[in-house]
Design a protein around this motif. Structure first.
Motif, PDB file in Angstrom:
ATOM      1  N   GLN A 220      42.924  47.678  39.302  1.00 11.89           N
ATOM      2  CA  GLN A 220      44.242  47.556  38.677  1.00 11.89           C
ATOM      3  C   GLN A 220      45.279  48.279  39.535  1.00 11.89           C
ATOM      4  OE1 GLN A 220      44.197  47.105  34.771  1.00 11.89           O
ATOM      5  NE2 GLN A 220      46.373  46.647  34.902  1.00 11.89           N
TER       6      GLN A 220
ATOM      7  N   CYS B  74      29.552  54.153  33.771  1.00 10.89           N
ATOM      8  CA  CYS B  74      30.966  53.855  33.549  1.00 10.89           C
ATOM      9  C   CYS B  74      31.740  54.788  34.476  1.00 10.89           C
ATOM     10  CB  CYS B  74      31.343  54.066  32.090  1.00 10.89           C
ATOM     11  SG  CYS B  74      33.031  53.551  31.761  1.00 10.89           S
TER      12      CYS B  74
ATOM     13  N   ARG C 166      31.423  49.225  35.467  1.00 13.86           N
ATOM     14  CA  ARG C 166      30.592  49.409  34.264  1.00 13.86           C
ATOM     15  C   ARG C 166      29.331  48.587  34.368  1.00 13.86           C
ATOM     16  NH1 ARG C 166      35.341  48.142  31.764  1.00 13.86           N
ATOM     17  NH2 ARG C 166      36.548  49.881  30.996  1.00 13.86           N
TER      18      ARG C 166
ATOM     19  N   CYS D 179      30.417  44.908  35.513  1.00 15.12           N
ATOM     20  CA  CYS D 179      31.805  44.591  35.245  1.00 15.12           C
ATOM     21  C   CYS D 179      32.649  45.464  36.161  1.00 15.12           C
ATOM     22  CB  CYS D 179      32.063  44.907  33.772  1.00 15.12           C
ATOM     23  SG  CYS D 179      33.578  44.275  33.177  1.00 15.12           S
TER      24      CYS D 179
ATOM     25  N   GLU E 131      35.067  55.625  37.069  1.00 18.42           N
ATOM     26  CA  GLU E 131      36.466  55.305  37.357  1.00 18.42           C
ATOM     27  C   GLU E 131      36.844  55.978  38.652  1.00 18.42           C
ATOM     28  OE1 GLU E 131      38.945  56.279  34.070  1.00 18.42           O
ATOM     29  OE2 GLU E 131      37.934  54.846  32.742  1.00 18.42           O
TER      30      GLU E 131
ATOM     31  N   THR F 267      37.430  50.466  38.032  1.00 19.17           N
ATOM     32  CA  THR F 267      36.436  50.790  37.003  1.00 19.17           C
ATOM     33  C   THR F 267      35.171  49.979  37.264  1.00 19.17           C
ATOM     34  OG1 THR F 267      38.302  50.907  35.479  1.00 19.17           O
ATOM     35  CG2 THR F 267      36.123  51.066  34.522  1.00 19.17           C
TER      36      THR F 267
ATOM     37  N   ASP G 147      36.576  46.227  37.759  1.00 18.23           N
ATOM     38  CA  ASP G 147      38.014  45.999  37.611  1.00 18.23           C
ATOM     39  C   ASP G 147      38.791  46.798  38.648  1.00 18.23           C
ATOM     40  OD1 ASP G 147      38.815  44.421  35.067  1.00 18.23           O
ATOM     41  OD2 ASP G 147      37.122  45.677  34.437  1.00 18.23           O
TER      42      ASP G 147
ATOM     43  N   PRO H  91      45.982  42.439  38.501  1.00 18.56           N
ATOM     44  CA  PRO H  91      44.679  43.071  38.248  1.00 18.56           C
ATOM     45  C   PRO H  91      43.548  42.130  38.638  1.00 18.56           C
ATOM     46  CG  PRO H  91      46.102  43.233  36.330  1.00 18.56           C
ATOM     47  CD  PRO H  91      46.793  42.313  37.278  1.00 18.56           C
ATOM     48  N   TYR H  92      42.477  42.729  39.150  1.00 24.18           N
ATOM     49  CA  TYR H  92      41.313  41.947  39.541  1.00 24.18           C
ATOM     50  C   TYR H  92      40.171  42.277  38.602  1.00 24.18           C
ATOM     51  CZ  TYR H  92      37.356  40.362  42.377  1.00 24.18           C
ATOM     52  OH  TYR H  92      36.214  39.748  42.816  1.00 24.18           O
ATOM     53  N   HIS H  93      39.450  41.242  38.186  1.00 24.29           N
ATOM     54  CA  HIS H  93      38.346  41.455  37.254  1.00 24.29           C
ATOM     55  C   HIS H  93      37.164  40.598  37.691  1.00 24.29           C
ATOM     56  CE1 HIS H  93      36.245  42.041  33.434  1.00 24.29           C
ATOM     57  NE2 HIS H  93      36.013  40.749  33.431  1.00 24.29           N
ATOM     58  N   ALA H  94      36.008  41.194  37.763  1.00 28.42           N
ATOM     59  CA  ALA H  94      34.813  40.424  38.141  1.00 28.42           C
ATOM     60  C   ALA H  94      33.634  40.832  37.282  1.00 28.42           C
ATOM     61  CB  ALA H  94      34.483  40.645  39.614  1.00 28.42           C
ATOM     62  N   GLU H  95      32.853  39.844  36.875  1.00 33.32           N
ATOM     63  CA  GLU H  95      31.595  40.103  36.179  1.00 33.32           C
ATOM     64  C   GLU H  95      30.513  39.386  36.954  1.00 33.32           C
ATOM     65  OE1 GLU H  95      31.705  39.295  31.934  1.00 33.32           O
ATOM     66  OE2 GLU H  95      33.752  40.079  31.899  1.00 33.32           O
TER      67      GLU H  95
END
Ligand SMILES: [Zn+2]
Ligand SMILES: [Zn+2]
Length: 166
Positions: free
Chosen positions: A45, A79, A56, A41, A81, A54, A43, A15-19
């Protein structure tokens, strides 16, 4: 921010997550603005042959009341998706902003989501009376109506006189 969607679909097992902070201050949202940087935010997955994405964000939107032109500030939340498959990358009708290398423009996606989210008509309050068509002041401040009311009895007396003369 750019996200290499093609590469992620081909190789991204984790999973990749960035803020990050996104500056949308130069963009126009049907007359409204987002002057301050937005905390975003993002994401991605992997899910079998699909990618679940996603997005946000929350922003303070500055505009003006459509009726009285007073400044209006409102909090708007995005938000979103999205599910992406490999074949979507070569689909000319794919709705997310991708370049020819399969890179997703996350900032542009965010802009589109806010554009969709922000009401095209902003109001300072739901029962805003707007501006007086005669003096241009806000209805709450204007005295035209009261001036008219005090004239009304005089007009009525005049019309009584007129009917007597007839
Ligand atoms: Zn107003
Ligand atoms: Zn007035």
């Amino acid at each position: 921010m750019q996200f290499d969607l093609r590469k992620f679909i081909a190789a991204g097992a984790r999973p990749y997550h960035a803020e990050y902070q996104c500056d949308l201050s130069a963009r126009d949202f049907a007359g409204a603005r987002i002057p301050e940087p937005v905390s975003v935010c993002f994401d991605a997955q992997p899910d079998g042959t699909e990618i679940q994405m996603t997005l946000r964000a929350k922003a303070s939107v500055h505009g003006e009341c459509a009726r009285c032109l007073d400044p209006v500030e409102s909090e708007e939340t995005v938000c979103a998706e999205w599910t992406v498959r490999q074949r979507d990358l070569d689909d000319p009708d794919f709705e997310l902003p991708l370049d020819e290398h399969g890179r997703l423009d996350v900032d542009e996606w965010l802009y589109q989501e806010f554009l969709f989210q922000i009401p095209t008509v902003l109001l300072c309050s739901a029962d805003c009376q707007g501006l007086c068509p005669q003096c241009g002041k806000k209805m709450a401040d204007c005295v035209c109506q009261r001036a008219q009311d005090s004239r009304a009895p005089a007009d009525a007396r005049l019309s009584v006189l007129k009917s007597l003369l007839n």
